[in-house]
Design a protein around this motif. Sequence first.
Motif, PDB file in Angstrom:
ATOM      1  N   GLN A   1      -6.217  17.680  11.084  1.00 29.02           N
ATOM      2  CA  GLN A   1      -5.674  18.907  10.477  1.00 29.02           C
ATOM      3  C   GLN A   1      -4.558  19.523  11.304  1.00 29.02           C
TER       4      GLN A   1
ATOM      5  N   THR B   1     -11.092   9.284   8.422  1.00 30.10           N
ATOM      6  CA  THR B   1     -12.503   8.907   8.559  1.00 30.10           C
ATOM      7  C   THR B   1     -12.625   7.610   9.350  1.00 30.10           C
TER       8      THR B   1
ATOM      9  N   LYS C   1      -2.725  14.524   4.862  1.00 33.38           N
ATOM     10  CA  LYS C   1      -2.757  15.965   5.146  1.00 33.38           C
ATOM     11  C   LYS C   1      -1.357  16.478   5.495  1.00 33.38           C
TER      12      LYS C   1
HETATM   13  C1  LIG Z   1     -10.716  17.256  10.531  1.00 32.14           C
HETATM   14  C2  LIG Z   1     -10.805  16.093   9.617  1.00 32.14           C
HETATM   15  N1  LIG Z   1     -11.164  14.897  10.096  1.00 32.14           N
HETATM   16  C3  LIG Z   1     -11.234  13.809   9.309  1.00 32.14           C
HETATM   17  C4  LIG Z   1     -10.949  13.874   7.976  1.00 32.14           C
HETATM   18  C5  LIG Z   1     -11.040  12.637   7.130  1.00 32.14           C
HETATM   19  O1  LIG Z   1      -9.769  12.130   6.840  1.00 32.14           O
HETATM   20  P1  LIG Z   1      -9.532  11.165   5.587  1.00 32.14           P
HETATM   21  O2  LIG Z   1      -9.653  11.996   4.357  1.00 32.14           O
HETATM   22  O3  LIG Z   1      -8.147  10.613   5.782  1.00 32.14           O
HETATM   23  O4  LIG Z   1     -10.559  10.090   5.669  1.00 32.14           O
HETATM   24  C6  LIG Z   1     -10.572  15.106   7.412  1.00 32.14           C
HETATM   25  C7  LIG Z   1     -10.313  15.233   5.954  1.00 32.14           C
HETATM   26  O5  LIG Z   1     -10.699  16.209   5.334  1.00 32.14           O
HETATM   27  C8  LIG Z   1     -10.490  16.237   8.261  1.00 32.14           C
HETATM   28  O6  LIG Z   1     -10.134  17.437   7.784  1.00 32.14           O
END
Ligand SMILES: Cc1ncc(COP(=O)(O)O)c(C=O)c1O
Length: 381
Positions: free
Chosen positions: A177, A72, A200
Amino acid sequence: MKPIYLDHAASTPVHPEVAEVMMKIMTEQFGNASSVHAFGRSVKKIINGARDAISSNLGCSPDEWVFTGGGTESDNLALFGAAYSRKGGHIITTAIEHHAVLHACEELEKEGYSITYLPVDQTGRVALKDLEAALRDDTFLISVMLANNEVGTVQPIEEIGRLAREKGILFHVDAVQALGSIPISLSDLPVDYMSFTAHKINGPQGIGGLYVRRGAPLHPRLYGGLQERGRRAGTENLAGAAGFAKAVELAVKGQAARNEESLALRNRLLEGLDQGIGRDSYKINGNAEHGLAHITNISFPGVRSDVMLMNLDMEGIAASSGSACTSGSLEISHVLKAMNLADDRLSSAIRFSTGLGNTSEEMEHVARKIETILNRLRIKG
Ligand SMILES: Cc1ncc(COP(=O)(O)O)c(C=O)c1O
């Protein structure tokens, strides 16, 4: 049978080798990387070692890697970082991005930037011609994810990047992902920013990274110390960085084997469903040719996603109805909506995502349980 975790696209178990690296650091190392004494220097060495290892595995220079607090933050840093390096202008993204991108774009829109959200086809893929048609003289940034987190569809980012380069437009890719499933060699890709996260790929939560091509503008989001070359202030996440580096190493090394295993697990699940409930009782959402092997999004028309999820949970099976951030609500996924699927398919979609620890026996068990659940609900209904 012990509980079955099929939600690896939401978060993954930490790999034992990652945990070992982190435990060693947490119990043996302390100090602040910005301190000049030996403790600080030792910590700094670990962080830079992690940066070197990640950069080498992803094919960029260590100075092009910025550690962040996760996917994020990486997405936000790229979008605001590029936008705030100038005043106003046009950004192109897609309707199926993660909310980290979509909500950042909505905020930028409020601040006077204009945003185009590209449509996708029924498999979740963007068409280059739609991107070309959306280009404007003031377009300065394109943001398209490498692979979608709900349906696994992979986007043609090389073609998009080439077009962006040709037009002198910055290009951000959310690869959160895709890492560990799709080979990534950053210096060969026509990309300016790429977002990653550790949790992930069997790494720890709360650490991520942003690739920033040398020369690409990046206005910082956080002000404070000069960590990460002034691009991301704040004391570094020492154990997280080392754990992330180990997770990247394992993910890159094990990529081919992982894809093969994921495919075998998916096939086992689908074979089980075919035998049990029959091929006409479910629909697969996503792109068969351009898709991540570990994400299988299936609709069971006639059974609402939340009802199916609750029943699966009662059977000890953890799956999801979309991105984790929205799965607490009954809201229909923005990704599936953008794919323009029939209503009964939208309201009955379940995402099964496999990973470390899953077995073919588990997939057979899940298929059998789905049959039991459907029979139960049909009798009741
Ligand atoms: C494609 C994608 N972008 C960004 C994020 C956000 O990542 P984080 O959980 O490390 O903040 C996710 C998490 O689900 C994601 O699947």
